[in-house]
Structures are given as C-alpha cells and as structure tokens.
Design an enzyme around this catalytic site. Structure first.
Site, PDB file in Angstrom:
ATOM      1  N   ASP A 112      -2.128   4.464   3.436  1.00  0.00           N
ATOM      2  CA  ASP A 112      -2.531   4.254   2.040  1.00  0.00           C
ATOM      3  C   ASP A 112      -1.468   3.431   1.309  1.00  0.00           C
ATOM      4  OD1 ASP A 112      -3.961   4.396  -0.310  1.00  0.00           O
ATOM      5  OD2 ASP A 112      -3.752   6.557  -0.577  1.00  0.00           O
ATOM      6  N   GLY A 135      -2.620   6.596  -7.756  1.00  0.00           N
ATOM      7  CA  GLY A 135      -3.732   6.926  -8.633  1.00  0.00           C
ATOM      8  C   GLY A 135      -4.179   5.782  -9.508  1.00  0.00           C
ATOM      9  N   GLU A 182      -6.814  11.536  -2.208  1.00  0.00           N
ATOM     10  CA  GLU A 182      -5.688  10.970  -1.443  1.00  0.00           C
ATOM     11  C   GLU A 182      -4.677  12.061  -1.098  1.00  0.00           C
ATOM     12  OE1 GLU A 182      -5.823   6.441  -3.274  1.00  0.00           O
ATOM     13  OE2 GLU A 182      -4.407   7.852  -4.104  1.00  0.00           O
TER      14      GLU A 182
HETATM   15  C1  5RP Z   1      -5.491   4.485  -5.603  1.00  0.00           C
HETATM   16  C2  5RP Z   1      -4.068   4.358  -5.214  1.00  0.00           C
HETATM   17  C3  5RP Z   1      -3.644   3.077  -4.584  1.00  0.00           C
HETATM   18  O1  5RP Z   1      -3.015   3.366  -3.383  1.00  0.00           O
HETATM   19  C4  5RP Z   1      -2.689   2.373  -5.495  1.00  0.00           C
HETATM   20  O2  5RP Z   1      -3.308   2.228  -6.753  1.00  0.00           O
HETATM   21  C5  5RP Z   1      -2.286   1.004  -4.945  1.00  0.00           C
HETATM   22  O3  5RP Z   1      -3.372   0.145  -5.021  1.00  0.00           O
HETATM   23  P1  5RP Z   1      -3.281  -1.400  -4.621  1.00  0.00           P
HETATM   24  O4  5RP Z   1      -3.148  -1.448  -3.132  1.00  0.00           O
HETATM   25  O5  5RP Z   1      -4.590  -1.969  -5.116  1.00  0.00           O
HETATM   26  O6  5RP Z   1      -2.099  -1.998  -5.328  1.00  0.00           O
HETATM   27  O7  5RP Z   1      -3.273   5.244  -5.385  1.00  0.00           O
HETATM   28  O8  5RP Z   1      -5.750   5.684  -6.294  1.00  0.00           O
END
Ligand code: 5RP
Length: 219
Positions: free
Chosen positions: A82, A96, A104
């Site tokens: 993630d 978030g 998550e």
């Molecule tokens: C979603 C998250 C994402 O991991 C976080 O916002 C990062 O997102 P991105 O890869 O678009 O920068 O926590 O709830």
C-alpha cells in the site's frame, strides 16, 4: 528529473519483487497502488489472488481478472502492499488520503509484512504536515471534532465523502506529531472514532522509496 508519477511507477514495479509465488496478497488503495495493480496484472498467474482494502481497488483488480477474496475467507496474508500520504524514518505513516484507512488498517493487521510504496515527497522527519484523516461515525462528528480541538488540531469535514463503511472523514490540520504511537491510541479512544489515519502501532516493515537515483529499500 523524474516526475512524481514516474517515481510512483518505479516503486510499483519494484513491489513485484516482494510478491510471493502462489499466495493471496493484501492490496491497498490510491494512485500508487493503482499503478501496482497494473503491474500485478502482468504476473497474475503467479498468485492465487488478493484481498482488497477498498471498493475502488476491488473494481480495478476484478477488471484485470485477479481473484478478490473476502478477508474472512483468508487467515494468512504474507504481504500487504500500500501507499502512504506521509512516512517517517521509523516507518510510521499517515494514511487515508483516499478515505480507505479503516479497511487498510484491518488488512494491514492481518498481513505478516507491510510493504509501503511511496515517492520521496512523502518521506518526512515529522508527521503532520499532511492533514491527519480520521474516520468517524456520522452522529459523533461534532463531538469528535471538539475533542480533536482539545488535542491541538483543526479538524475539517471532508466535503462530499462517505467512506466504504458509510462514515465521514475529518481531516485534522496543524498537528505536529512527535509521538505517533501515543497519539494514535489517544485518538482511537475517542468515542465515535472508527479509525485514525496514523499507522504507528502497525507501521510499515519495508519502505520502497522512489528517489531520483533509484528505488531505495528501507527497513
Ligand atoms: C488511501 C491511502 C493511500 O495509500 C494514500 O492516500 C496515498 O495515496 P497515493 O498513492 O494516491 O498518493 O491511504 O486511503
């Protein structure tokens, strides 16, 4: 000079090296993970499938014909992959930004290893410049907001957003988070808070950090 999107792509590709053969893996949410899902599609025959942390990621996985399992059917996830909105040198994170923090945190809790994929803009000395997302049961919104003000924050309701769980998000500005583990626990104890976007008690185990000179693997 690589753009932020190119750095995101580099970490998404690197993450494939951390996908075990024949396993069910946890998949997060966000633009970096979307790139990872594209890469995963290329090796989908090498995995059994995925557990997803959001309806949005589930739809993307299914569009690539990657089997998506309900978390209740699965008792072991070797890895969870993630992104993050911010990550510090202890691999504590703020997450978030995509409003998927609760699922998550649940999927991350089951996984043996959390692999965070992030570009260098997100690597910080102190968490808190990115407003801290908090998922809140709608009837508790005002009460939780007052408690967050008492903790020194400036909560703002994220307009027009309902989470996959039917709740609202408060984004808390102005926090300088010196003790992430303690603050996570304090916020999670406010009645009506479903989850706080601090991932400190369950931090990342590995950070794949996209930098101008390549992807660094930090533990
Ligand atoms: C979603 C998250 C994402 O991991 C976080 O916002 C990062 O997102 P991105 O890869 O678009 O920068 O926590 O709830």
């Amino acid at each position: 000079m690589l753009t932020q999107d190119q750095l995101k792509l580099a970490v998404a590709k690197k993450a494939l090296e951390f996908v075990p053969e024949d396993a069910i893996i946890g998949v997060g949410t966000g633009s970096t993970v979307n790139l990872f899902i594209e890469e995963l599609a290329g090796i989908k025959d090498r995995i059994k499938g995925a557990v997803s942390s959001s309806d949005a990621s589930t739809a993307r996985l299914k569009a690539h014909h990657i089997p998506v399992f309900d978390l209740n059917e699965v008792d072991k996830l070797p890895v969870y992959i993630d992104g993050a909105d911010e990550i510090n040198h202890h691999l504590h994170m703020i997450k978030g930004g995509g409003a998927a923090l609760t699922r998550e945190k649940i999927v991350a809790g089951v996984a043996d290893e959390f692999i965070c994929i992030a570009d260098e803009k997100k690597y910080v000395t102190m968490l808190g410049a990115f407003p801290l997302p908090i998922e809140v049961i709608p009837m508790a919104r005002s009460y939780v907001a007052r408690e967050l003000v008492r903790l020194g924050g400036h909560p703002e309701l994220r307009q027009g957003v309902t989470t996959d769980n039917g709740n609202v998000i408060l984004d808390v500005h102005g926090l300088q988070i010196m003790k992430p583990v303690e603050l996570e626990e304090t916020i999670n104890h406010i009645a009506g808070v479903v989850t706080c976007g601090l991932f400190a008690r369950r931090r990342a185990d590995v950070l794949l950090l996209g930098k101008q000179d390549g992807v660094a693997v930090l533990r």
